[in-house]
Design a protein around this motif. Sequence first.
Motif, PDB file in Angstrom:
ATOM      1  N   ALA A   1      75.132  35.768  35.585  1.00  0.00           N
ATOM      2  CA  ALA A   1      74.461  35.138  36.944  1.00  0.00           C
ATOM      3  C   ALA A   1      73.136  35.045  36.715  1.00  0.00           C
ATOM      4  N   LEU A   2      72.467  36.026  36.120  1.00  0.00           N
ATOM      5  CA  LEU A   2      70.779  36.118  36.001  1.00  0.00           C
ATOM      6  C   LEU A   2      70.566  34.936  35.114  1.00  0.00           C
ATOM      7  N   GLU A   3      71.191  34.557  34.128  1.00  0.00           N
ATOM      8  CA  GLU A   3      70.853  33.275  33.261  1.00  0.00           C
ATOM      9  C   GLU A   3      70.906  32.236  34.294  1.00  0.00           C
ATOM     10  N   VAL A   4      71.737  31.872  35.001  1.00  0.00           N
ATOM     11  CA  VAL A   4      71.826  30.998  35.956  1.00  0.00           C
ATOM     12  C   VAL A   4      70.397  30.960  36.824  1.00  0.00           C
ATOM     13  N   ILE A   5      70.093  32.266  37.165  1.00  0.00           N
ATOM     14  CA  ILE A   5      68.973  32.424  38.123  1.00  0.00           C
ATOM     15  C   ILE A   5      67.759  31.702  37.436  1.00  0.00           C
ATOM     16  N   GLU A   6      67.552  32.523  36.295  1.00  0.00           N
ATOM     17  CA  GLU A   6      66.447  32.101  35.311  1.00  0.00           C
ATOM     18  C   GLU A   6      66.283  30.701  35.200  1.00  0.00           C
ATOM     19  N   ASP A   7      67.258  29.880  35.010  1.00  0.00           N
ATOM     20  CA  ASP A   7      67.522  28.734  34.811  1.00  0.00           C
ATOM     21  C   ASP A   7      66.952  27.800  36.160  1.00  0.00           C
ATOM     22  N   THR A  32      67.467  40.865  47.275  1.00  0.00           N
ATOM     23  CA  THR A  32      69.026  40.413  47.298  1.00  0.00           C
ATOM     24  C   THR A  32      69.699  41.344  46.194  1.00  0.00           C
ATOM     25  N   VAL A  33      70.708  41.881  46.500  1.00  0.00           N
ATOM     26  CA  VAL A  33      71.725  42.474  45.683  1.00  0.00           C
ATOM     27  C   VAL A  33      73.020  41.763  45.667  1.00  0.00           C
ATOM     28  N   LEU A  34      73.388  41.312  44.228  1.00  0.00           N
ATOM     29  CA  LEU A  34      74.720  40.573  44.255  1.00  0.00           C
ATOM     30  C   LEU A  34      75.433  41.733  43.504  1.00  0.00           C
ATOM     31  N   LYS A  35      76.692  41.739  43.843  1.00  0.00           N
ATOM     32  CA  LYS A  35      77.754  42.357  43.409  1.00  0.00           C
ATOM     33  C   LYS A  35      78.716  41.660  42.615  1.00  0.00           C
ATOM     34  N   MET A  60      64.478  39.833  43.088  1.00  0.00           N
ATOM     35  CA  MET A  60      63.029  39.793  44.281  1.00  0.00           C
ATOM     36  C   MET A  60      62.881  37.997  43.840  1.00  0.00           C
ATOM     37  N   THR A  61      63.113  37.508  44.942  1.00  0.00           N
ATOM     38  CA  THR A  61      62.953  36.083  44.887  1.00  0.00           C
ATOM     39  C   THR A  61      62.030  35.474  46.147  1.00  0.00           C
ATOM     40  N   SER A  62      61.781  34.383  46.150  1.00  0.00           N
ATOM     41  CA  SER A  62      61.219  33.733  47.405  1.00  0.00           C
ATOM     42  C   SER A  62      61.493  32.000  47.062  1.00  0.00           C
ATOM     43  N   GLY A  63      61.302  31.345  48.188  1.00  0.00           N
ATOM     44  CA  GLY A  63      61.342  29.899  48.044  1.00  0.00           C
ATOM     45  C   GLY A  63      62.615  29.291  47.564  1.00  0.00           C
ATOM     46  N   ALA A  64      63.706  29.835  47.908  1.00  0.00           N
ATOM     47  CA  ALA A  64      65.095  29.327  47.319  1.00  0.00           C
ATOM     48  C   ALA A  64      65.280  27.977  47.792  1.00  0.00           C
ATOM     49  N   VAL A  65      65.650  27.067  47.040  1.00  0.00           N
ATOM     50  CA  VAL A  65      66.099  25.565  47.682  1.00  0.00           C
ATOM     51  C   VAL A  65      67.845  26.030  47.617  1.00  0.00           C
ATOM     52  N   MET A  66      68.258  26.355  48.696  1.00  0.00           N
ATOM     53  CA  MET A  66      69.316  27.240  48.896  1.00  0.00           C
ATOM     54  C   MET A  66      70.567  26.401  48.559  1.00  0.00           C
ATOM     55  N   ASP A  67      70.566  25.069  48.753  1.00  0.00           N
ATOM     56  CA  ASP A  67      71.851  24.235  48.489  1.00  0.00           C
ATOM     57  C   ASP A  67      71.826  24.195  47.072  1.00  0.00           C
ATOM     58  N   LYS A  68      70.862  24.205  46.326  1.00  0.00           N
ATOM     59  CA  LYS A  68      70.824  23.969  44.688  1.00  0.00           C
ATOM     60  C   LYS A  68      71.412  25.505  44.218  1.00  0.00           C
ATOM     61  N   VAL A  69      70.586  26.573  44.917  1.00  0.00           N
ATOM     62  CA  VAL A  69      71.216  27.903  44.554  1.00  0.00           C
ATOM     63  C   VAL A  69      72.623  28.184  44.486  1.00  0.00           C
ATOM     64  N   VAL A  70      73.098  27.629  45.775  1.00  0.00           N
ATOM     65  CA  VAL A  70      74.362  27.987  46.031  1.00  0.00           C
ATOM     66  C   VAL A  70      75.324  26.980  45.197  1.00  0.00           C
ATOM     67  N   GLU A  71      74.825  25.941  44.976  1.00  0.00           N
ATOM     68  CA  GLU A  71      75.658  25.017  43.955  1.00  0.00           C
ATOM     69  C   GLU A  71      75.736  25.531  42.574  1.00  0.00           C
ATOM     70  N   ALA A  72      74.645  26.096  42.321  1.00  0.00           N
ATOM     71  CA  ALA A  72      74.758  26.579  40.667  1.00  0.00           C
ATOM     72  C   ALA A  72      75.373  27.898  40.677  1.00  0.00           C
ATOM     73  N   MET A  73      75.510  28.599  41.886  1.00  0.00           N
ATOM     74  CA  MET A  73      76.064  30.083  41.888  1.00  0.00           C
ATOM     75  C   MET A  73      77.457  29.872  42.032  1.00  0.00           C
ATOM     76  N   LYS A  74      78.040  28.709  42.521  1.00  0.00           N
ATOM     77  CA  LYS A  74      79.600  28.504  43.147  1.00  0.00           C
ATOM     78  C   LYS A  74      80.573  29.227  42.191  1.00  0.00           C
ATOM     79  N   ASP A  75      80.446  29.011  40.947  1.00  0.00           N
ATOM     80  CA  ASP A  75      81.525  29.322  40.020  1.00  0.00           C
ATOM     81  C   ASP A  75      81.794  30.876  39.773  1.00  0.00           C
TER      82      ASP A  75
END
Length: 164
Positions: free
Chosen positions: A20-26, A7-10, A124-139
């Motif tokens: 954003a990476l800090e959030v993903i790492e968390d 996934t590429v996020l711009k 490069m990811t797999s197994g995302a719990v989408m609602d949690k990821v979306v929640e964390a990234m919404k800001d």
Amino acid sequence: MAMTTLTVLKFESPDGAENALEVIEDLNKRQLIALHDAAIVTWSQGKKKPKIRQLSSLTGVGAFSGAFWGMLFGLLFFVPFLGMAIGAAMGALAGSMADVGISDEFIRSVRSKVTEGTSALFLMTSGAVMDKVVEAMKDFKFEVIASNLTKEQEEKLREAFSED
């Protein structure tokens, strides 16, 4: 086995991807997403080329070799943009990238969107719990430029870039 997604996020700022990476790492630590590998492209205003940083801390089963990222970023940012006349070697290389789900379209899209004053997070990811990821990234304000890999494509990719 969950499918690995590239996934590429711009982001609209040079430091957006880093934050954003800090959030993903968390999220990864909390097992809400499996982060296999990542790279950050930071393109400061006034610079001719972006800075690229690979997450070397993630060397593990899922991590791609530096050769993979090097070739991908070469195609994206460092090859003089000559339309289709990239040359036979780059053409063949682009062909092998296409086999793994990185198409001309993908490259054009990233190239046109990741520009001076922006940043991008390559995940490069797999197994995302989408609602949690979306929640964390919404800001964060970002645009997703995604490329999904099939299992077969992923194996081809690993094979092509395995370091032996």
